[in-house]
Design a protein around this motif. Sequence first.
Motif, PDB file in Angstrom:
ATOM      1  N   ARG A   8       0.851  -1.190   0.000  1.00 49.50           N
ATOM      2  CA  ARG A   8       0.000   0.000   0.000  1.00 49.50           C
ATOM      3  C   ARG A   8       0.888   1.242   0.000  1.00 49.50           C
ATOM      4  O   ARG A   8       1.687   1.443   0.898  1.00 49.50           O
ATOM      5  CB  ARG A   8      -0.914   0.004   1.216  1.00 49.50           C
ATOM      6  CG  ARG A   8      -1.845  -1.178   1.237  1.00 49.50           C
ATOM      7  CD  ARG A   8      -2.963  -0.955   2.237  1.00 49.50           C
ATOM      8  NE  ARG A   8      -3.727  -2.186   2.404  1.00 49.50           N
ATOM      9  CZ  ARG A   8      -4.747  -2.534   1.646  1.00 49.50           C
ATOM     10  NH1 ARG A   8      -5.110  -1.746   0.658  1.00 49.50           N
ATOM     11  NH2 ARG A   8      -5.398  -3.650   1.868  1.00 49.50           N
ATOM     12  N   LEU A   9       0.730   2.046  -1.029  1.00 50.44           N
ATOM     13  CA  LEU A   9       1.516   3.270  -1.137  1.00 50.44           C
ATOM     14  C   LEU A   9       0.735   4.437  -0.569  1.00 50.44           C
ATOM     15  O   LEU A   9      -0.482   4.528  -0.720  1.00 50.44           O
ATOM     16  CB  LEU A   9       1.855   3.546  -2.602  1.00 50.44           C
ATOM     17  CG  LEU A   9       2.690   2.502  -3.329  1.00 50.44           C
ATOM     18  CD1 LEU A   9       2.839   2.888  -4.777  1.00 50.44           C
ATOM     19  CD2 LEU A   9       4.028   2.322  -2.678  1.00 50.44           C
ATOM     20  N   THR A  10       1.475   5.337   0.038  1.00 52.98           N
ATOM     21  CA  THR A  10       0.846   6.564   0.512  1.00 52.98           C
ATOM     22  C   THR A  10       0.588   7.465  -0.693  1.00 52.98           C
ATOM     23  O   THR A  10       1.189   7.284  -1.760  1.00 52.98           O
ATOM     24  CB  THR A  10       1.761   7.294   1.512  1.00 52.98           C
ATOM     25  OG1 THR A  10       2.934   7.707   0.821  1.00 52.98           O
ATOM     26  CG2 THR A  10       2.135   6.389   2.679  1.00 52.98           C
ATOM     27  N   PRO A  11      -0.304   8.439  -0.553  1.00 52.07           N
ATOM     28  CA  PRO A  11      -0.535   9.374  -1.676  1.00 52.07           C
ATOM     29  C   PRO A  11       0.751  10.070  -2.130  1.00 52.07           C
ATOM     30  O   PRO A  11       0.949  10.304  -3.322  1.00 52.07           O
ATOM     31  CB  PRO A  11      -1.541  10.374  -1.103  1.00 52.07           C
ATOM     32  CG  PRO A  11      -2.265   9.610  -0.049  1.00 52.07           C
ATOM     33  CD  PRO A  11      -1.241   8.674   0.540  1.00 52.07           C
ATOM     34  N   GLU A  12       1.643  10.380  -1.194  1.00 52.32           N
ATOM     35  CA  GLU A  12       2.913  11.019  -1.544  1.00 52.32           C
ATOM     36  C   GLU A  12       3.778  10.073  -2.376  1.00 52.32           C
ATOM     37  O   GLU A  12       4.390  10.486  -3.371  1.00 52.32           O
ATOM     38  CB  GLU A  12       3.662  11.409  -0.261  1.00 52.32           C
ATOM     39  CG  GLU A  12       5.015  12.032  -0.504  1.00 52.32           C
ATOM     40  CD  GLU A  12       4.956  13.402  -1.139  1.00 52.32           C
ATOM     41  OE1 GLU A  12       5.992  13.875  -1.616  1.00 52.32           O
ATOM     42  OE2 GLU A  12       3.877  14.003  -1.176  1.00 52.32           O
ATOM     43  N   GLN A  13       3.814   8.798  -2.006  1.00 51.76           N
ATOM     44  CA  GLN A  13       4.589   7.822  -2.779  1.00 51.76           C
ATOM     45  C   GLN A  13       4.009   7.630  -4.169  1.00 51.76           C
ATOM     46  O   GLN A  13       4.747   7.495  -5.145  1.00 51.76           O
ATOM     47  CB  GLN A  13       4.639   6.486  -2.043  1.00 51.76           C
ATOM     48  CG  GLN A  13       5.507   6.498  -0.820  1.00 51.76           C
ATOM     49  CD  GLN A  13       5.395   5.218  -0.019  1.00 51.76           C
ATOM     50  OE1 GLN A  13       4.320   4.621   0.067  1.00 51.76           O
ATOM     51  NE2 GLN A  13       6.505   4.788   0.557  1.00 51.76           N
ATOM     52  N   ALA A  61       5.489  10.983 -11.010  1.00 51.73           N
ATOM     53  CA  ALA A  61       6.432  11.984 -11.505  1.00 51.73           C
ATOM     54  C   ALA A  61       7.687  11.322 -12.067  1.00 51.73           C
ATOM     55  O   ALA A  61       8.207  11.729 -13.110  1.00 51.73           O
ATOM     56  CB  ALA A  61       6.801  12.947 -10.378  1.00 51.73           C
ATOM     57  N   ARG A  62       8.168  10.289 -11.402  1.00 55.79           N
ATOM     58  CA  ARG A  62       9.353   9.569 -11.873  1.00 55.79           C
ATOM     59  C   ARG A  62       9.070   8.869 -13.192  1.00 55.79           C
ATOM     60  O   ARG A  62       9.893   8.885 -14.106  1.00 55.79           O
ATOM     61  CB  ARG A  62       9.800   8.571 -10.810  1.00 55.79           C
ATOM     62  CG  ARG A  62      11.109   7.911 -11.090  1.00 55.79           C
ATOM     63  CD  ARG A  62      11.651   7.129  -9.896  1.00 55.79           C
ATOM     64  NE  ARG A  62      10.662   6.320  -9.217  1.00 55.79           N
ATOM     65  CZ  ARG A  62      10.218   6.539  -7.982  1.00 55.79           C
ATOM     66  NH1 ARG A  62      10.671   7.570  -7.283  1.00 55.79           N
ATOM     67  NH2 ARG A  62       9.323   5.748  -7.433  1.00 55.79           N
ATOM     68  N   SER A  63       7.888   8.277 -13.322  1.00 56.97           N
ATOM     69  CA  SER A  63       7.522   7.605 -14.568  1.00 56.97           C
ATOM     70  C   SER A  63       7.438   8.590 -15.730  1.00 56.97           C
ATOM     71  O   SER A  63       7.879   8.296 -16.840  1.00 56.97           O
ATOM     72  CB  SER A  63       6.182   6.878 -14.406  1.00 56.97           C
ATOM     73  OG  SER A  63       6.295   5.847 -13.469  1.00 56.97           O
ATOM     74  N   ILE A  64       6.880   9.757 -15.477  1.00 60.19           N
ATOM     75  CA  ILE A  64       6.782  10.786 -16.512  1.00 60.19           C
ATOM     76  C   ILE A  64       8.174  11.263 -16.914  1.00 60.19           C
ATOM     77  O   ILE A  64       8.461  11.432 -18.104  1.00 60.19           O
ATOM     78  CB  ILE A  64       5.898  11.957 -16.037  1.00 60.19           C
ATOM     79  CG1 ILE A  64       4.445  11.491 -15.947  1.00 60.19           C
ATOM     80  CG2 ILE A  64       6.033  13.170 -16.947  1.00 60.19           C
ATOM     81  CD1 ILE A  64       3.511  12.490 -15.298  1.00 60.19           C
ATOM     82  N   ALA A  65       9.066  11.434 -15.943  1.00 62.05           N
ATOM     83  CA  ALA A  65      10.429  11.878 -16.247  1.00 62.05           C
ATOM     84  C   ALA A  65      11.155  10.834 -17.089  1.00 62.05           C
ATOM     85  O   ALA A  65      11.859  11.179 -18.052  1.00 62.05           O
ATOM     86  CB  ALA A  65      11.189  12.146 -14.951  1.00 62.05           C
ATOM     87  N   ILE A  66      10.991   9.561 -16.771  1.00 67.74           N
ATOM     88  CA  ILE A  66      11.632   8.503 -17.544  1.00 67.74           C
ATOM     89  C   ILE A  66      11.072   8.471 -18.961  1.00 67.74           C
ATOM     90  O   ILE A  66      11.816   8.318 -19.932  1.00 67.74           O
ATOM     91  CB  ILE A  66      11.458   7.144 -16.838  1.00 67.74           C
ATOM     92  CG1 ILE A  66      12.298   7.112 -15.566  1.00 67.74           C
ATOM     93  CG2 ILE A  66      11.849   5.993 -17.759  1.00 67.74           C
ATOM     94  CD1 ILE A  66      12.027   5.926 -14.668  1.00 67.74           C
TER      95      ILE A  66
END
Length: 52
Positions: free
Chosen positions: A8-13, A19-24
């Motif tokens: 379970r990821l937090t909203p921040e994660q 954001a990391r996926s978009i940057a990649i």
Amino acid sequence: MMNEDGIRLTPEQRRLRKARSIAIALALAGMVALIYWVTIVRLGANVLNRPL
């Protein structure tokens, strides 16, 4: 193996992962565009002067 609850990821994660996926994706698209551009520049008009 993952248990029934899963991860379970937090909203921040989730936000950071997106954001990391978009940057990649942008970096990959930039590399493809750069390779395409360099190929076109190197071939130039010579691509039309080849025997068929």
